[in-house]
Scaffold this motif. Structure first.
Motif, mmCIF file in Angstrom:
data_model
loop_
_atom_site.group_PDB
_atom_site.id
_atom_site.type_symbol
_atom_site.label_atom_id
_atom_site.label_comp_id
_atom_site.label_asym_id
_atom_site.label_seq_id
_atom_site.Cartn_x
_atom_site.Cartn_y
_atom_site.Cartn_z
ATOM 1 N N ILE A 139 -10.257 45.947 5.317
ATOM 2 C CA ILE A 139 -9.920 44.336 6.604
ATOM 3 C C ILE A 139 -9.863 45.225 7.400
ATOM 4 N N LEU A 140 -10.102 44.744 8.609
ATOM 5 C CA LEU A 140 -10.379 44.994 10.316
ATOM 6 C C LEU A 140 -10.126 43.622 10.879
ATOM 7 N N GLY A 141 -9.381 43.995 12.412
ATOM 8 C CA GLY A 141 -8.488 43.312 12.599
ATOM 9 C C GLY A 141 -7.815 43.504 14.475
ATOM 10 N N PHE A 142 -7.371 42.141 15.128
ATOM 11 C CA PHE A 142 -6.218 42.364 15.590
ATOM 12 C C PHE A 142 -6.344 40.775 16.693
ATOM 13 N N ASN A 143 -4.243 41.458 16.897
ATOM 14 C CA ASN A 143 -3.517 39.591 17.642
ATOM 15 C C ASN A 143 -3.785 40.122 18.672
ATOM 16 N N LYS A 144 -3.807 38.896 19.853
ATOM 17 C CA LYS A 144 -3.354 39.292 21.055
ATOM 18 C C LYS A 144 -2.214 38.448 21.568
ATOM 19 N N GLN A 145 -2.101 38.110 22.698
ATOM 20 C CA GLN A 145 -1.113 37.455 23.056
ATOM 21 C C GLN A 145 -1.678 37.427 24.803
ATOM 22 N N LEU A 146 -1.287 36.405 25.014
ATOM 23 C CA LEU A 146 -2.342 35.543 26.294
ATOM 24 C C LEU A 146 -1.517 35.108 27.143
ATOM 25 N N ALA A 147 -1.736 35.690 28.366
ATOM 26 C CA ALA A 147 -0.867 35.229 29.660
ATOM 27 C C ALA A 147 0.340 34.311 29.516
ATOM 28 N N SER A 148 -0.509 32.973 29.084
ATOM 29 C CA SER A 148 0.635 32.045 28.539
ATOM 30 C C SER A 148 1.124 31.911 27.461
ATOM 31 N N LEU B 218 -14.940 36.331 7.823
ATOM 32 C CA LEU B 218 -14.398 36.162 9.062
ATOM 33 C C LEU B 218 -13.322 35.063 9.608
ATOM 34 N N GLU B 219 -12.141 35.496 10.138
ATOM 35 C CA GLU B 219 -11.247 34.748 10.261
ATOM 36 C C GLU B 219 -10.876 34.657 11.379
ATOM 37 N N PHE B 220 -10.689 33.048 12.603
ATOM 38 C CA PHE B 220 -10.104 32.983 14.039
ATOM 39 C C PHE B 220 -8.953 32.332 13.509
ATOM 40 N N THR B 221 -7.908 32.580 14.537
ATOM 41 C CA THR B 221 -6.663 31.550 14.836
ATOM 42 C C THR B 221 -6.572 32.227 15.900
ATOM 43 N N ASP C 59 4.034 47.345 23.334
ATOM 44 C CA ASP C 59 4.841 45.725 23.239
ATOM 45 C C ASP C 59 3.876 44.246 22.933
ATOM 46 N N SER C 60 4.004 44.758 21.731
ATOM 47 C CA SER C 60 3.308 43.724 20.011
ATOM 48 C C SER C 60 2.392 43.465 21.091
ATOM 49 N N THR C 61 2.026 42.823 22.576
ATOM 50 C CA THR C 61 0.950 42.237 23.171
ATOM 51 C C THR C 61 -0.523 42.206 22.874
ATOM 52 N N LEU C 62 -0.712 43.021 22.065
ATOM 53 C CA LEU C 62 -2.387 43.408 21.533
ATOM 54 C C LEU C 62 -2.154 44.260 20.600
ATOM 55 N N LYS C 63 -2.528 43.981 19.325
ATOM 56 C CA LYS C 63 -2.340 45.117 17.968
ATOM 57 C C LYS C 63 -3.947 45.385 17.828
ATOM 58 N N PHE C 64 -4.480 46.084 16.893
ATOM 59 C CA PHE C 64 -5.567 46.171 16.477
ATOM 60 C C PHE C 64 -4.511 46.909 15.001
ATOM 61 N N PHE C 65 -5.194 46.554 13.992
ATOM 62 C CA PHE C 65 -4.866 46.963 12.258
ATOM 63 C C PHE C 65 -6.403 47.230 11.362
ATOM 64 N N GLY C 66 -5.972 47.628 10.445
ATOM 65 C CA GLY C 66 -6.939 47.878 9.176
ATOM 66 C C GLY C 66 -6.387 48.317 8.119
ATOM 67 N N LEU D 287 -1.255 33.204 21.059
ATOM 68 C CA LEU D 287 -1.396 33.462 20.929
ATOM 69 C C LEU D 287 -2.947 33.813 19.844
ATOM 70 N N VAL D 288 -3.885 34.315 19.676
ATOM 71 C CA VAL D 288 -5.039 34.504 19.034
ATOM 72 C C VAL D 288 -5.475 36.386 18.466
ATOM 73 N N GLY D 289 -6.628 35.253 16.816
ATOM 74 C CA GLY D 289 -6.180 36.922 16.311
ATOM 75 C C GLY D 289 -7.568 36.864 15.625
ATOM 76 N N VAL D 290 -8.463 37.550 14.977
ATOM 77 C CA VAL D 290 -9.519 37.689 14.612
ATOM 78 C C VAL D 290 -9.334 38.934 13.640
ATOM 79 N N ARG D 291 -9.675 37.972 12.549
ATOM 80 C CA ARG D 291 -9.426 39.515 11.015
ATOM 81 C C ARG D 291 -11.175 39.602 10.250
ATOM 82 N N GLY D 292 -11.475 40.435 10.041
ATOM 83 C CA GLY D 292 -12.819 40.735 9.106
ATOM 84 C C GLY D 292 -11.827 40.899 7.893
ATOM 85 N N VAL D 293 -12.748 40.305 6.467
ATOM 86 C CA VAL D 293 -12.313 40.611 5.071
ATOM 87 C C VAL D 293 -13.707 40.613 4.041
#
Length: 766
Positions: A440-449, A536-539, A356-363, A452-458
């Protein structure tokens, strides 16, 4: 006031600079034939007027009143021939047309003086045209074909240019015994002349076939480019030579001014003027001659295959392979650089954990090749760049010296004495294309509120780099002697190489034969190639709910190694070639970095573009149905401070050298002046001399859309750098004017943040 960059004196009062810019824009679009033919047109005209005060040592153009126009247009035509066949035409143009007037300026009284003459007329820009066809041949088979071409003129001429008058520079270094305290120059404001028909052209052809079969979407295609440069380079203005005045504070008459190569092949470089008639005070003059005008081209061809495989409903894999071929040609259409079968495997994934796109890992893991720009094609063309040093017994009314004694034959740091170069000697045998690997490795997470939070490493690792080196470095000369041949003056003086690796050079001997010399990196005296970038990137993002939106981004990063890349941003260029090139060395892929082992000593460290921390934010709030506000802020840590001086190592002994900081060693074994990573006889590794200050900036915007106009009228006010921060973004890195003579501009800020500015925009849509 004598124009001189004296420590503690006024150098460039930026407060005198002013600029006003007015932009008009409009667009229109719609159907020409219902459901079949559509058009869109957009145009913009920017008009800018301003005044620019240059540095106290810029006697050619101290104060410039300028104006420029920047017209732009964009056109798009879409033709749906049938429901399954689409033809798209795109045209765009972006021009820059500038002119101005030059005035004297009194730095003591802070007043504009008399009119000097016209500034250069400049016409640059890009014109782009492309045609794209898309055919849906079946439900699972799609073909696309794209052809595009781009033209980029580069006109730069001075309407008041006097071809009989030589350009004079370095007036601050004229002997006061002949000037009476006021420098003597002339009206020549043009230092070099370029061809009025100088331009670039580029063609691109891309074909792609997409085939959907089951869970696979497969793309196969070719991507071919041809780049052409016409009438590039320049020549010395006036009668074919220019004069530059110099001064050395070193009292030793046996000291060395320059280690550049002599035209007649004799050793010795350029000695101090103090041992020659009229040179006891350390003053000298240099007659410079330069000529390098040529055309060249490059071809970059590739084919690729990519499979987007939907393994499950939640897991997508991207599998790809690309093969590149790069060829650069000189002005005689002879290949000077030719590599093929450059394989680039790539792997990527996206995992939607819950579907449902609330938690995605990518690389992604892949290799990426980079073709050479056009400039290296000029290495095989004839070029002249010499300097002849004199003492002088007086100064003529036109600023030229009354020469007394010639210190040495003409010299050239890169042995550019006008000889034609054999194209076969430019590139080494079995050269590897420049490339880097990236993870590149990272994830995006949609919180209950809803946030959106995300972390990406390069992580990027440069595996092979291409630069140029001098053919007269000690290791190559020694290897040629050992092999029993002498290098011909028609062999290239600058050689491309895989930096930091073993190379098999091809050199033309005086016997007319091509000789191969294989030298390891250690034999040449170079360090290993290294450029690693980690981040290392935080959004954190709050999506818009119609009322407000915000996004925060923090990046920690580190760039380190022995090479920055195809450019160098730590070398200040004050030659006034054009706006935007004063910071950095603009010889792409042929920087001075690997020209000589002495330049690479003490170079391993934090790179010039290394910024360890960057915090940025953006936000928008709709106060009412008519009024909204927005803001941007950034807080970015400074880059490493670079420090350069004369040679401080122990690999180039010179018995006669009395260089105060490193006696017994050649202070300038390359002939490049104070370009070594040294400070007063000690190593000055990048990143070990402190850092520039943090830069802080806050931008604010207000938009008003009155209800009476039904939302069609928009009035926007933007203020950039609201608090008018003025952090220095570049400090002069050169610590010595000549061996042992302190540079008065060392550590002085050359560039700052852009000052506070405001923009008013009025738009109406109907």
């Amino acid at each position: 006031m004598i124009p001189s960059p004296v420590a503690g004196s006024l150098y460039r009062p930026n407060s005198e600079n002013e600029m006003d810019r007015l932009v008009y824009s409009a667009y229109v679009g719609g159907p020409i034939v219902k459901d079949r033919l559509f058009f869109f047109l957009a145009g913009e005209l920017g008009k800018t007027d301003g005044q620019r005060l240059n540095t106290v040592e810029d006697t050619a153009a101290p104060y410039v009143s300028y104006s420029y126009d920047s017209p732009r247009y964009y056109a798009k035509l879409d033709w749906y021939i049938t429901d399954d066949h689409l033809l798209e035409f795109t045209g765009a143009e972006d021009k820059y047309e500038a002119s101005g007037n030059i005035y004297n300026y009194d730095f003591n009284a802070r007043q504009v003086g008399a009119y000097r003459g016209p500034d250069n007329d400049i016409e640059t820009g890009h014109t782009l045209r492309s045609l794209r066809y898309t055919g849906y041949l079946t439900d699972s088979l799609t073909v696309t074909a794209l052809y595009g071409e781009q033209e980029s003129p580069n006109y730069n001429q001075n309407p008041g240019y006097n071809p009989d008058l030589p350009f004079i520079s370095g007036l601050a270094n004229q002997s006061p015994a002949y000037t009476g305290g006021r420098p003597i120059g002339n009206a020549q404001t043009v230092s070099s002349v370029v061809d009025p028909d100088r331009r670039y052209e580029k063609d691109n052809l891309r074909l792609n076939l997409n085939w959907v079969i089951g869970d696979h979407s497969i793309d196969v295609g070719v991507d071919n480019q041809e780049l052409r440069a016409f009438n590039q380079g320049s020549r010395t203005s006036g009668p074919g030579f220019a004069w530059a005045y110099g001064y050395t504070a070193n009292p030793d008459p046996n000291a060395l001014l320059s280690g550049a190569t002599r035209q007649d092949g004799t050793p010795g470089g350029v000695p101090s003027p103090r041992g020659y008639p009229f040179g006891a005070g350390g003053y000298y003059a240099i007659r410079t001659q330069a000529y390098a005008l040529s055309s060249y081209k490059a071809e970059q061809d590739a084919w690729y295959i990519e499979d987007r495989w939907q393994v499950t409903d939640n897991l997508l894999l991207n599998l790809g392979l690309r093969n590149d071929k790069f060829t650069n040609y000189n002005d005689r259409n002879q290949p000077v650089y030719d590599v093929d079968n450059q394989w680039s495997p790539r792997l990527g994934f996206s995992w939607d954990v819950h579907g449902d796109s609330t938690l995605k890992f990518f690389g992604n893991l892949g290799r990426y090749y980079l073709g050479l720009p056009l400039a290296p094609g000029g290495l095989a063309n004839s070029s002249l760049n010499t300097s002849t040093y004199f003492t002088y017994s007086g100064i003529n009314a036109d600023g030229t010296p009354v020469t007394a004694a010639q210190l040495a034959p003409p010299v050239s740091a890169n042995e550019n004495f006008g000889n034609p170069r054999d194209y076969r000697t430019i590139s080494p045998k079995n050269m590897e294309g420049e490339h880097q690997d990236e993870l590149i490795l990272g994830f995006n997470k949609q919180l209950a509120s809803g946030w959106l939070v995300g972390v990406r490493g390069v992580h990027r690792d440069l595996k092979a780099a291409i630069d140029d080196t001098k053919a007269n470095i000690p290791a190559i000369l020694a290897a040629a002697r050992q092999a029993g041949f002498a290098i011909s003056p028609n062999s290239s003086a600058s050689l491309l190489l895989n930096a930091g690796d073993t190379n098999t050079f091809r050199l033309l001997g005086t016997d007319g034969q091509i000789h191969e010399l294989t030298l390891t990196n250690a034999q040449m005296g170079f360090p290993q190639l290294k450029r690693k970038y980690s981040a290392l990137e935080f959004t954190l993002e709050r999506p818009s709910d119609g009322t407000w939106f915000t996004r925060l981004n923090y990046v920690w990063s580190h760039s380190r190694g022995t090479t920055e890349g195809q450019m160098r941003s730590d070398l200040y260029r004050g030659n006034g070639e054009s706006i935007g090139v004063n910071q950095g060395q603009n010889y792409t892929a042929t920087t001075q970095t690997w020209d000589h082992p002495a330049l690479m000593e003490f170079y391993n460290g934090d790179q010039s573009n290394d910024r360890r921390h960057a915090l940025k934010g953006y936000g928008y709030y709709q106060l009412t149905s008519e009024l909204g506000v927005s803001g941007n802020f950034s807080l970015v840590s400074g880059t490493p401070r670079q420090v350069l001086g004369y040679y401080c190592g122990d690999n180039y002994p010179l018995a006669s050298s009395t260089y105060i900081y490193n006696p017994g060693q050649n202070p300038d074994p390359v002939g490049y002046g104070g370009s070594y990573h040294c400070y007063q006889g000690e190593p000055a590794l990048p990143g070990k001399s402190g850092r520039l200050p943090w830069t802080r900036q806050f931008d604010l915007g207000v938009v008003y859309k009155p209800a009476f106009a039904d939302g069609k009228l928009g009035i926007t006010v933007n203020v950039f750098n609201v608090t008018n921060e003025q952090a220095a973004t570049y400090l002069n890195a050169r610590s010595e004017l000549s061996p042992g003579s302190a540079h008065p501009l060392f550590g002085a800020p050359m560039f700052y943040q852009e000052p506070r500015s405001a923009r008013l925009t009025v738009s109406y849509d109907w």
